[in-house]
Design a protein around this motif. Structure first.
Motif, PDB file in Angstrom:
ATOM      1  N   UNK A  60     -10.356  -7.402   1.786  1.00 49.87           N
ATOM      2  CA  UNK A  60      -9.864  -6.153   1.170  1.00 49.87           C
ATOM      3  C   UNK A  60      -9.102  -6.471  -0.125  1.00 49.87           C
ATOM      4  N   UNK A  61      -9.241  -5.630  -1.089  1.00 50.97           N
ATOM      5  CA  UNK A  61      -8.483  -5.719  -2.329  1.00 50.97           C
ATOM      6  C   UNK A  61      -7.471  -4.571  -2.345  1.00 50.97           C
ATOM      7  N   UNK A  62      -6.186  -4.940  -2.267  1.00 52.54           N
ATOM      8  CA  UNK A  62      -5.135  -3.933  -2.094  1.00 52.54           C
ATOM      9  C   UNK A  62      -4.198  -3.902  -3.305  1.00 52.54           C
ATOM     10  N   UNK A  63      -3.822  -2.682  -3.679  1.00 51.86           N
ATOM     11  CA  UNK A  63      -2.855  -2.460  -4.760  1.00 51.86           C
ATOM     12  C   UNK A  63      -1.453  -2.486  -4.149  1.00 51.86           C
ATOM     13  N   UNK A  64      -0.613  -3.453  -4.567  1.00 51.87           N
ATOM     14  CA  UNK A  64       0.728  -3.585  -3.988  1.00 51.87           C
ATOM     15  C   UNK A  64       1.793  -2.968  -4.889  1.00 51.87           C
ATOM     16  N   UNK A  88       4.644  18.845  -1.586  1.00 49.75           N
ATOM     17  CA  UNK A  88       5.538  17.761  -1.972  1.00 49.75           C
ATOM     18  C   UNK A  88       4.771  16.544  -2.452  1.00 49.75           C
ATOM     19  N   UNK A  89       5.509  15.450  -2.663  1.00 49.15           N
ATOM     20  CA  UNK A  89       4.927  14.165  -3.060  1.00 49.15           C
ATOM     21  C   UNK A  89       5.591  13.075  -2.239  1.00 49.15           C
ATOM     22  N   UNK A  90       4.851  11.964  -2.024  1.00 42.15           N
ATOM     23  CA  UNK A  90       5.376  10.825  -1.293  1.00 42.15           C
ATOM     24  C   UNK A  90       5.074   9.562  -2.094  1.00 42.15           C
ATOM     25  N   UNK A  91       6.063   8.697  -2.216  1.00 43.19           N
ATOM     26  CA  UNK A  91       5.931   7.423  -2.922  1.00 43.19           C
ATOM     27  C   UNK A  91       5.989   6.296  -1.886  1.00 43.19           C
ATOM     28  N   UNK A  92       5.064   5.343  -2.014  1.00 46.30           N
ATOM     29  CA  UNK A  92       5.052   4.237  -1.062  1.00 46.30           C
ATOM     30  C   UNK A  92       4.574   2.967  -1.750  1.00 46.30           C
ATOM     31  N   UNK A  93       4.816   1.830  -1.092  1.00 39.68           N
ATOM     32  CA  UNK A  93       4.407   0.537  -1.626  1.00 39.68           C
ATOM     33  C   UNK A  93       3.968  -0.357  -0.467  1.00 39.68           C
ATOM     34  N   UNK A  94       2.865  -1.058  -0.669  1.00 37.56           N
ATOM     35  CA  UNK A  94       2.375  -1.991   0.356  1.00 37.56           C
ATOM     36  C   UNK A  94       3.217  -3.262   0.311  1.00 37.56           C
ATOM     37  N   UNK A  99      -1.392  -6.198   7.173  1.00 38.59           N
ATOM     38  CA  UNK A  99      -1.172  -5.047   8.051  1.00 38.59           C
ATOM     39  C   UNK A  99      -1.778  -3.781   7.450  1.00 38.59           C
ATOM     40  N   UNK A 100      -1.591  -3.598   6.141  1.00 40.59           N
ATOM     41  CA  UNK A 100      -2.143  -2.407   5.497  1.00 40.59           C
ATOM     42  C   UNK A 100      -3.658  -2.389   5.562  1.00 40.59           C
ATOM     43  N   UNK A 101      -4.277  -3.584   5.620  1.00 35.84           N
ATOM     44  CA  UNK A 101      -5.746  -3.658   5.637  1.00 35.84           C
ATOM     45  C   UNK A 101      -6.321  -3.530   7.030  1.00 35.84           C
ATOM     46  N   UNK A 152       4.874  -0.233  10.938  1.00 34.44           N
ATOM     47  CA  UNK A 152       3.837  -1.122  11.492  1.00 34.44           C
ATOM     48  C   UNK A 152       2.607  -1.264  10.593  1.00 34.44           C
ATOM     49  N   UNK A 153       2.432  -0.399   9.612  1.00 35.67           N
ATOM     50  CA  UNK A 153       1.273  -0.474   8.729  1.00 35.67           C
ATOM     51  C   UNK A 153       1.520  -1.399   7.540  1.00 35.67           C
ATOM     52  N   UNK A 154       2.710  -2.003   7.472  1.00 35.44           N
ATOM     53  CA  UNK A 154       2.998  -2.922   6.382  1.00 35.44           C
ATOM     54  C   UNK A 154       3.310  -2.249   5.067  1.00 35.44           C
ATOM     55  N   UNK A 155       3.772  -0.998   5.095  1.00 34.31           N
ATOM     56  CA  UNK A 155       4.118  -0.285   3.859  1.00 34.31           C
ATOM     57  C   UNK A 155       5.575   0.154   3.924  1.00 34.31           C
ATOM     58  N   UNK A 156       6.121   0.444   2.763  1.00 33.36           N
ATOM     59  CA  UNK A 156       7.482   0.941   2.622  1.00 33.36           C
ATOM     60  C   UNK A 156       7.437   2.278   1.897  1.00 33.36           C
ATOM     61  N   UNK A 157       7.834   3.347   2.586  1.00 35.34           N
ATOM     62  CA  UNK A 157       7.910   4.667   1.950  1.00 35.34           C
ATOM     63  C   UNK A 157       9.240   4.724   1.206  1.00 35.34           C
ATOM     64  N   UNK A 158       9.180   4.797  -0.111  1.00 34.59           N
ATOM     65  CA  UNK A 158      10.393   4.719  -0.937  1.00 34.59           C
ATOM     66  C   UNK A 158      11.031   6.082  -1.202  1.00 34.59           C
ATOM     67  N   UNK A 159      10.222   7.123  -1.256  1.00 37.45           N
ATOM     68  CA  UNK A 159      10.798   8.436  -1.565  1.00 37.45           C
ATOM     69  C   UNK A 159       9.840   9.542  -1.161  1.00 37.45           C
ATOM     70  N   UNK A 160      10.407  10.630  -0.628  1.00 38.64           N
ATOM     71  CA  UNK A 160       9.637  11.845  -0.331  1.00 38.64           C
ATOM     72  C   UNK A 160      10.375  13.017  -0.976  1.00 38.64           C
ATOM     73  N   UNK A 161       9.659  13.789  -1.754  1.00 36.55           N
ATOM     74  CA  UNK A 161      10.258  14.917  -2.468  1.00 36.55           C
ATOM     75  C   UNK A 161       9.494  16.198  -2.146  1.00 36.55           C
TER      76      UNK A 161
END
Length: 306
Positions: A60-64, A88-94, A99-101, A152-161
């Motif tokens: 897999x090729x993942x955008x981090x 709304x909008x949600x911001x996240x980062x792998x 785990x994300x894959x 558990x998916x290996x991501x970090x949700x940084x902000x939800x607006x």
């Protein structure tokens, strides 16, 4: 000899192909997973990486980098049974590419559905007034819940607006009328308060004016009394001088005393309210003689002081 040369050429080409297959360049902001016979083995980070050709392949090729997803608009029923439309909008980062894959399928869709579900849960437990006035609290609660669920998916949700909260049109009209009534009420209160303050200031002004007027009358009365006191002292000294002169048998003093009483009587008669026209003989020589007596008394008083 020709067959051997062809074999060497083919071997060289194969070696070059193996080198190209083993060297992988990963761009900045991306991570690649490596699979050996279909099983995950490791993750390639940005830069040049070496893998085993033929047996290893890129999985897999993942955008981090931090990414943003739009949360579709949906209707939510609040605690007080008001229907509102929310998006709304949600911001996240792998944070963990493996785990994300391999822990979740269709990551973006999973995040969006999780956020939409928790929006209905959080907002459904609040009144409409709370939704409109406590948006920061809603964002914080959503962030805590969604970030914990996606860990558990290996991501970090940084902000939800929450971008927009749109109540029904009839409810908006009702709220507008309520706000208008509140503004009119505040305006009336401010106007009444202004009139009250004006009346207070006016009363204070009248009070201060009365105080100043009373102080002025007091000062004037004090000065009138002082003037009368000085006049009485002067008259007393004059009377004492005349009495002393009469006691010594001074004829001029007697003339002065008689002329003074004579003039005071004429003044009283002339200023009486029931007097219209008065004809009475005056002896000019007697009055002039009395005035002469006054002059003589003054000269004698100055001579004694000298």
């Amino acid at each position: 000899m020709g067959g051997f040369g062809l074999f060497v050429t083919m071997l060289f080409v194969f070696a070059v192909l193996l080198v190209f297959m083993s060297v992988k360049s990963v761009p900045q902001g991306m991570e690649y997973t490596v699979e050996r016979f279909g099983k995950y083995t490791n993750t390639l980070t940005p830069g040049l990486n070496i893998i085993m050709p033929i047996i290893d392949r890129i999985g897999r090729k993942l955008n981090v980098m931090e990414q943003v997803l739009d949360v579709p608009s949906q209707e939510v029923i609040t605690k007080d049974n008001a229907m509102v439309r929310v998006d709304g909008v949600v911001f996240y980062q792998i944070m963990d590419a493996a785990k994300a894959a391999y822990e979740i399928t269709y990551l973006d869709m999973a995040i969006i559905n999780l956020v939409m579900t928790n929006i209905r849960t959080v907002m459904g437990s609040m009144d409409l007034d709370e939704l409109l006035s406590r948006r920061d609290e809603i964002n914080a609660r959503l962030l805590n819940v969604v970030d914990e669920a996606t860990s558990p998916w290996g991501i970090k949700v940084t902000r939800i607006e929450i971008k927009d909260i749109a109540p029904p049109k009839d409810l908006v009209d009702s709220m507008a009328r309520q706000m208008k009534a509140e503004r009119e009420k505040r305006a009336q209160i401010l106007e009444a308060e202004g009139m009250r303050q004006a009346e207070i200031l006016k009363a204070e002004g009248l009070k201060q004016g009365a105080i100043l007027d009373a102080e002025g009358r007091k000062e004037a009365a004090f000065r009138d009394a002082e003037a009368r006191e000085r006049l009485a002292e002067a008259e007393a000294r004059a009377t004492a001088m005349v009495s002393e002169a009469i006691a010594k048998g001074d004829v001029q003093a007697i003339n002065y005393f008689v002329a003074q009483k004579y003039i005071e009587s004429l003044k009283d008669v002339a200023t009486a309210n029931n007097s219209k026209l008065i004809f009475m003989p005056l002896e000019a020589s007697s009055v002039i003689g009395a005035l002469g007596g006054i002059g003589e008394l003054a000269k004698e008083a100055l001579a004694k002081k000298g």
